[in-house]
Design a protein around this motif. Structure first.
Motif, PDB file in Angstrom:
ATOM      1  N   LEU A  37      33.583  40.300  38.905  1.00  0.00           N
ATOM      2  CA  LEU A  37      33.483  38.976  38.270  1.00  0.00           C
ATOM      3  C   LEU A  37      34.000  39.074  36.834  1.00  0.00           C
ATOM      4  N   ILE A  38      33.629  40.159  36.195  1.00  0.00           N
ATOM      5  CA  ILE A  38      34.061  40.361  34.796  1.00  0.00           C
ATOM      6  C   ILE A  38      35.574  40.617  34.760  1.00  0.00           C
ATOM      7  N   ALA A  39      36.027  41.454  35.692  1.00  0.00           N
ATOM      8  CA  ALA A  39      37.473  41.760  35.747  1.00  0.00           C
ATOM      9  C   ALA A  39      38.272  40.473  35.964  1.00  0.00           C
ATOM     10  N   ARG A  42      38.626  38.644  32.744  1.00  0.00           N
ATOM     11  CA  ARG A  42      39.648  39.261  31.894  1.00  0.00           C
ATOM     12  C   ARG A  42      41.035  38.816  32.352  1.00  0.00           C
ATOM     13  N   GLY A  43      41.214  38.817  33.669  1.00  0.00           N
ATOM     14  CA  GLY A  43      42.491  38.358  34.219  1.00  0.00           C
ATOM     15  C   GLY A  43      42.776  36.914  33.831  1.00  0.00           C
ATOM     16  N   GLU A  44      41.763  36.055  33.935  1.00  0.00           N
ATOM     17  CA  GLU A  44      41.937  34.633  33.576  1.00  0.00           C
ATOM     18  C   GLU A  44      42.430  34.489  32.139  1.00  0.00           C
ATOM     19  N   ALA A  45      41.855  35.301  31.255  1.00  0.00           N
ATOM     20  CA  ALA A  45      42.219  35.198  29.835  1.00  0.00           C
ATOM     21  C   ALA A  45      43.695  35.547  29.634  1.00  0.00           C
ATOM     22  N   PRO A 164      47.042  46.525  43.525  1.00  0.00           N
ATOM     23  CA  PRO A 164      46.668  45.336  42.754  1.00  0.00           C
ATOM     24  C   PRO A 164      45.351  45.558  42.015  1.00  0.00           C
ATOM     25  N   LEU A 165      45.229  45.022  40.834  1.00  0.00           N
ATOM     26  CA  LEU A 165      43.993  45.059  40.043  1.00  0.00           C
ATOM     27  C   LEU A 165      43.356  46.440  39.917  1.00  0.00           C
ATOM     28  N   GLU A 166      44.126  47.328  39.402  1.00  0.00           N
ATOM     29  CA  GLU A 166      43.677  48.709  39.210  1.00  0.00           C
ATOM     30  C   GLU A 166      42.778  48.779  37.984  1.00  0.00           C
ATOM     31  N   ASP A 167      42.017  49.835  37.851  1.00  0.00           N
ATOM     32  CA  ASP A 167      41.242  49.954  36.627  1.00  0.00           C
ATOM     33  C   ASP A 167      41.660  51.164  35.809  1.00  0.00           C
ATOM     34  N   GLY A 168      42.810  51.726  36.153  1.00  0.00           N
ATOM     35  CA  GLY A 168      43.395  52.676  35.217  1.00  0.00           C
ATOM     36  C   GLY A 168      43.305  54.147  35.534  1.00  0.00           C
ATOM     37  N   ASP A 169      42.314  54.550  36.339  1.00  0.00           N
ATOM     38  CA  ASP A 169      42.159  55.995  36.506  1.00  0.00           C
ATOM     39  C   ASP A 169      43.038  56.560  37.622  1.00  0.00           C
ATOM     40  N   ARG A 170      43.499  55.708  38.502  1.00  0.00           N
ATOM     41  CA  ARG A 170      44.129  56.238  39.711  1.00  0.00           C
ATOM     42  C   ARG A 170      45.647  56.320  39.647  1.00  0.00           C
ATOM     43  N   THR A 171      46.264  55.368  38.933  1.00  0.00           N
ATOM     44  CA  THR A 171      47.731  55.322  38.932  1.00  0.00           C
ATOM     45  C   THR A 171      48.321  56.649  38.464  1.00  0.00           C
ATOM     46  N   TYR A 172      47.757  57.185  37.385  1.00  0.00           N
ATOM     47  CA  TYR A 172      48.250  58.447  36.837  1.00  0.00           C
ATOM     48  C   TYR A 172      48.109  59.567  37.869  1.00  0.00           C
ATOM     49  N   ALA A 173      46.951  59.600  38.541  1.00  0.00           N
ATOM     50  CA  ALA A 173      46.705  60.648  39.544  1.00  0.00           C
ATOM     51  C   ALA A 173      47.674  60.507  40.727  1.00  0.00           C
TER      52      ALA A 173
END
Ligand code: PTJ
Length: 258
Positions: A37-39, A42-45, A164-173
């Motif tokens: 819900l929070i994410a 953030r996307g809406e903003a 879609p809608l990643e939170d940052g830790d996985r793309t690098y890995a």
């Protein structure tokens, strides 16, 4: 409690409010995490800042992403709670068009959520969902969140992964594993956006339908043409253009006295 809010069609923010209600309903069904819900907020903003429209650099990135997915030998579409809530039908269509499996991959992984997302996608026409329960038996090295659990038939052996809608830790890995990563993220400054091979700075509700249109357009293209679209794409440059677009938009709005 339990009262369904009706959003008037002529409400100036009807589309955005409907997406919000969808996310809330799906949180109640156990599909979306509370943090989802929070994410979404953030996307809406960020969406508000880009003008709630697909901006030219996003369209360019979406075309490159479609070409990369068409060139892939083992493309996989990673699905989290928010993506499943907002575009279930479109994700299933994309999966069928590309012959790319849908894999549930969650930051807040629980058995209940995995099953709820699987059920939701099956109800929207999916036939096979990877990454649920014991199927997520492989591990992404050097990743310590729940996202490390992946399906050996899916993300683990994929060459191209759409996140879609990643939170940052996985793309690098994933990149360290040699995979080509396509991210959809409204925040051009996020670690995911900065690390992916192709970042689509757009709302997933527009990005997936746009991707479907590009796939239709490029389906008959030659390998050389597809390769040339992907190789001409420079993610850093495209992100800079996105930030410049935002700067110019805000400058214009500030001059108009908004
Ligand atoms: O379903 P789970 O358990 O995997 O959890 C998923 C969330 C989204 C809760 C988790 O990945 C998370 O906390 O994500 P973040 O760190 O809030 O990052 C989400 C990113 O997605 C942010 O950069 C948002 O701007 C962006 N975002 C939010 N809504 C949309 C979006 N991007 C595209 N389209 C959207 N509708």
């Amino acid at each position: 409690m339990g009262v369904k809010l009706r959003i008037p069609e002529n409400h100036p923010r009807a589309k955005s409010l409907k997406e919000r209600m969808l996310i809330i309903e799906c949180e109640k069904k156990g599909i979306v995490a509370k943090a989802g819900l929070i994410a979404h907020g953030r996307g809406e903003a960020f969406d508000y800042i880009i003008g709630e429209n697909t901006i030219p650099p996003a369209l360019f990135a979406t075309k490159a992403a479609a070409a990369a997915m068409l060139l892939a030998k083992r493309p996989v579409i990673s699905v989290n709670g928010n993506a499943a809530a907002l575009v279930p039908k479109e994700l299933v269509m994309l999966s069928k068009e590309l012959n790319a499996p849908l894999e549930v991959n969650l930051f807040f992984r629980t058995k209940r959520r995995e099953e709820a997302i699987k059920k939701h996608l099956l109800a929207h026409g999916a036939e096979l969902i990877l990454g649920v329960g014991r199927d997520a038996s492989a591990i992404i090295p050097e990743l310590f969140s729940e996202r490390r659990r992946v399906d050996p038939r899916g993300i683990y052996s994929a060459d191209v992964v759409l996140v879609p809608l990643e939170d940052g830790d996985r793309t690098y890995a994933l990149k360290k594993m040699g995979k080509f990563v396509i991210a959809i993220d409204l925040n051009p400054l996020s670690r995911t956006a900065q690390t992916a091979d192709i970042t689509i700075v757009d709302n997933i509700v527009r990005a997936i339908p746009n991707m479907l249109r590009f796939i239709e357009e490029l389906k008959g293209a030659s390998l050389e043409d597809l390769e040339s679209i992907v190789s001409r794409f420079d993610n850093k440059k495209n992100l800079s253009e996105t930030i410049i677009y935002i700067r110019d938009r805000l400058t214009k709005l500030s001059r108009e006295g908004n």
